[in-house]
Design an enzyme around this catalytic site. Sequence first.
Site, PDB file in Angstrom:
ATOM      1  N   SER A  28      51.826  24.316  14.468  1.00  0.00           N
ATOM      2  CA  SER A  28      50.647  23.829  15.182  1.00  0.00           C
ATOM      3  C   SER A  28      50.376  22.368  14.898  1.00  0.00           C
ATOM      4  O   SER A  28      49.542  21.755  15.566  1.00  0.00           O
ATOM      5  CB  SER A  28      49.409  24.609  14.727  1.00  0.00           C
ATOM      6  OG  SER A  28      49.588  25.974  14.901  1.00  0.00           O
ATOM      7  N   HIS A  67      55.575  25.002  20.871  1.00  0.00           N
ATOM      8  CA  HIS A  67      54.300  25.519  20.374  1.00  0.00           C
ATOM      9  C   HIS A  67      53.652  26.469  21.381  1.00  0.00           C
ATOM     10  O   HIS A  67      53.047  26.039  22.363  1.00  0.00           O
ATOM     11  CB  HIS A  67      53.385  24.316  20.059  1.00  0.00           C
ATOM     12  CG  HIS A  67      52.064  24.684  19.496  1.00  0.00           C
ATOM     13  ND1 HIS A  67      50.897  24.020  19.824  1.00  0.00           N
ATOM     14  CD2 HIS A  67      51.697  25.661  18.632  1.00  0.00           C
ATOM     15  CE1 HIS A  67      49.890  24.558  19.179  1.00  0.00           C
ATOM     16  NE2 HIS A  67      50.338  25.564  18.456  1.00  0.00           N
ATOM     17  N   GLU A 104      53.451  24.095  24.468  1.00  0.00           N
ATOM     18  CA  GLU A 104      53.431  22.647  24.246  1.00  0.00           C
ATOM     19  C   GLU A 104      54.796  22.257  23.663  1.00  0.00           C
ATOM     20  O   GLU A 104      55.181  22.763  22.610  1.00  0.00           O
ATOM     21  CB  GLU A 104      52.305  22.371  23.229  1.00  0.00           C
ATOM     22  CG  GLU A 104      51.804  20.979  23.161  1.00  0.00           C
ATOM     23  CD  GLU A 104      50.607  20.865  22.191  1.00  0.00           C
ATOM     24  OE1 GLU A 104      50.491  21.628  21.212  1.00  0.00           O
ATOM     25  OE2 GLU A 104      49.779  19.970  22.424  1.00  0.00           O
TER      26      GLU A 104
HETATM   27  P1  NAD Z   1      50.781  34.654  10.212  1.00  0.00           P
HETATM   28  O1  NAD Z   1      50.143  34.430   8.898  1.00  0.00           O
HETATM   29  O2  NAD Z   1      50.264  35.733  11.104  1.00  0.00           O
HETATM   30  O3  NAD Z   1      52.360  34.953  10.018  1.00  0.00           O
HETATM   31  C1  NAD Z   1      53.215  34.142   9.274  1.00  0.00           C
HETATM   32  C2  NAD Z   1      54.414  34.993   8.883  1.00  0.00           C
HETATM   33  O4  NAD Z   1      55.401  34.149   8.279  1.00  0.00           O
HETATM   34  C3  NAD Z   1      54.074  36.084   7.838  1.00  0.00           C
HETATM   35  O5  NAD Z   1      54.497  37.353   8.319  1.00  0.00           O
HETATM   36  C4  NAD Z   1      54.875  35.660   6.602  1.00  0.00           C
HETATM   37  O6  NAD Z   1      55.349  36.758   5.847  1.00  0.00           O
HETATM   38  C5  NAD Z   1      56.030  34.901   7.267  1.00  0.00           C
HETATM   39  N1  NAD Z   1      56.746  34.020   6.353  1.00  0.00           N
HETATM   40  C6  NAD Z   1      56.223  33.184   5.411  1.00  0.00           C
HETATM   41  N2  NAD Z   1      57.208  32.564   4.759  1.00  0.00           N
HETATM   42  C7  NAD Z   1      58.384  33.009   5.299  1.00  0.00           C
HETATM   43  C8  NAD Z   1      59.756  32.744   5.020  1.00  0.00           C
HETATM   44  N3  NAD Z   1      60.124  31.902   4.066  1.00  0.00           N
HETATM   45  N4  NAD Z   1      60.697  33.382   5.757  1.00  0.00           N
HETATM   46  C9  NAD Z   1      60.331  34.251   6.731  1.00  0.00           C
HETATM   47  N5  NAD Z   1      59.049  34.553   7.027  1.00  0.00           N
HETATM   48  C10 NAD Z   1      58.089  33.929   6.311  1.00  0.00           C
HETATM   49  O7  NAD Z   1      50.755  33.242  10.953  1.00  0.00           O
HETATM   50  P2  NAD Z   1      50.780  32.958  12.553  1.00  0.00           P
HETATM   51  O8  NAD Z   1      49.387  32.884  13.030  1.00  0.00           O
HETATM   52  O9  NAD Z   1      51.767  33.873  13.188  1.00  0.00           O
HETATM   53  O10 NAD Z   1      51.359  31.459  12.541  1.00  0.00           O
HETATM   54  C11 NAD Z   1      52.746  31.208  12.429  1.00  0.00           C
HETATM   55  C12 NAD Z   1      53.057  29.804  12.915  1.00  0.00           C
HETATM   56  O11 NAD Z   1      52.618  29.674  14.279  1.00  0.00           O
HETATM   57  C13 NAD Z   1      52.362  28.690  12.144  1.00  0.00           C
HETATM   58  O12 NAD Z   1      53.199  27.570  12.089  1.00  0.00           O
HETATM   59  C14 NAD Z   1      51.110  28.408  12.991  1.00  0.00           C
HETATM   60  O13 NAD Z   1      50.616  27.122  12.824  1.00  0.00           O
HETATM   61  C15 NAD Z   1      51.695  28.602  14.383  1.00  0.00           C
HETATM   62  N6  NAD Z   1      50.718  28.932  15.419  1.00  0.00           N
HETATM   63  C16 NAD Z   1      49.650  29.743  15.156  1.00  0.00           C
HETATM   64  C17 NAD Z   1      48.749  30.049  16.165  1.00  0.00           C
HETATM   65  C18 NAD Z   1      47.563  30.939  15.913  1.00  0.00           C
HETATM   66  O14 NAD Z   1      46.638  30.945  16.739  1.00  0.00           O
HETATM   67  N7  NAD Z   1      47.540  31.715  14.840  1.00  0.00           N
HETATM   68  C19 NAD Z   1      48.935  29.529  17.451  1.00  0.00           C
HETATM   69  C20 NAD Z   1      50.053  28.729  17.698  1.00  0.00           C
HETATM   70  C21 NAD Z   1      50.937  28.427  16.665  1.00  0.00           C
END
Ligand code: NAD
Length: 293
Positions: free
Chosen positions: A121, A142, A154
């Site tokens: 993000s 993104h 994005e």
């Molecule tokens: P989340 O906390 O739901 O999930 C993250 C996952 O990554 C977890 O299951 C964790 O176990 C896993 N993880 C951590 N370290 C790891 C590794 N070394 N190898 C493999 N897996 C690993 O987070 P999310 O909301 O899914 O966000 C994930 C990404 O997407 C982030 O970069 C976030 O900024 C981006 N994002 C989030 C949103 C949102 O609204 N939540 C929207 C767009 C983008």
Amino acid sequence: MSDDIKLIGIVGAGQMGLGIAQVLATSGFNVLINDRDQITLNNASNIIKDNINKAINRGRLEKDIGSYSIDRIKTKNNIAQLGGCDLIIEAATENEKIKHEIFQKLVPHLQPHTILTSNTSSISITRLAARTDRPEKFMGCHFMKPAPVMQLVELVRGIATSEETIDCLKGLVKKIGKISTNSEDFPAFIVNRILMPMINEGIYALYEGVGTVESIDNSMRLGANHPMGPLELADFIGLDTCLAIMNTLHDGLADTKYRPCPLLVKYVEADWLGRKNKIGFYNYKGEKPVPTR
Ligand code: NAD
């Protein structure tokens, strides 16, 4: 060319990784998904199955497509097993060190043509790319949450990203029925550069006692016609992710206007992360969300 992409690897089976896997599988791609947490990975297939069935029941997805899609997604507990993929989408925790480590582990197993992307993000695509063997084949991709519903992807070019890589991702976004916008690689890109300071300001309004959780959310829902209030939205995104994005903005742009609200910091310290662990600005453990302040 996006036609050459058949098998897509996703790293991170959290809120975003699972949503992206669903979108890709329902668009005909084969998907391998990895997470470092075995329990998360074990639950992944069932969560995707439930979400696909919900989409079918709501009339958003044809039954046949839904059933085939479930079989197109396979979980892999070793990241090296993603080596044969044509495209990787990294969707792990919003933490730069974690993301660097993932690409470091992955790169030795990849084929030369494989394109790397991050769903980050806010983190610099140029910095992530520079630590791989293929900065020209690396870019930001993104997706918004929930990925199966939101139209936008994005696309973020790093300083070294090639035109071929950009064209390939643009083609892919079109194939999955979404719309892409282009952003240059500056902290939090376009959507979160604008959205996250608004959410942070909503948290400051709570911190300073300008309003209660309910009055802040109702004000922005009813007064600004936002589908969700800022605190509800923060819980929906994940408070750890919101804090990570504010820190990236604050560090990357060195402007105090991006200072993360101390109340946001406190919630994350308490491990109150929002909907994903059932407590944040609201408590989601009962039938209806109840404000926690
Ligand atoms: P989340 O906390 O739901 O999930 C993250 C996952 O990554 C977890 O299951 C964790 O176990 C896993 N993880 C951590 N370290 C790891 C590794 N070394 N190898 C493999 N897996 C690993 O987070 P999310 O909301 O899914 O966000 C994930 C990404 O997407 C982030 O970069 C976030 O900024 C981006 N994002 C989030 C949103 C949102 O609204 N939540 C929207 C767009 C983008």
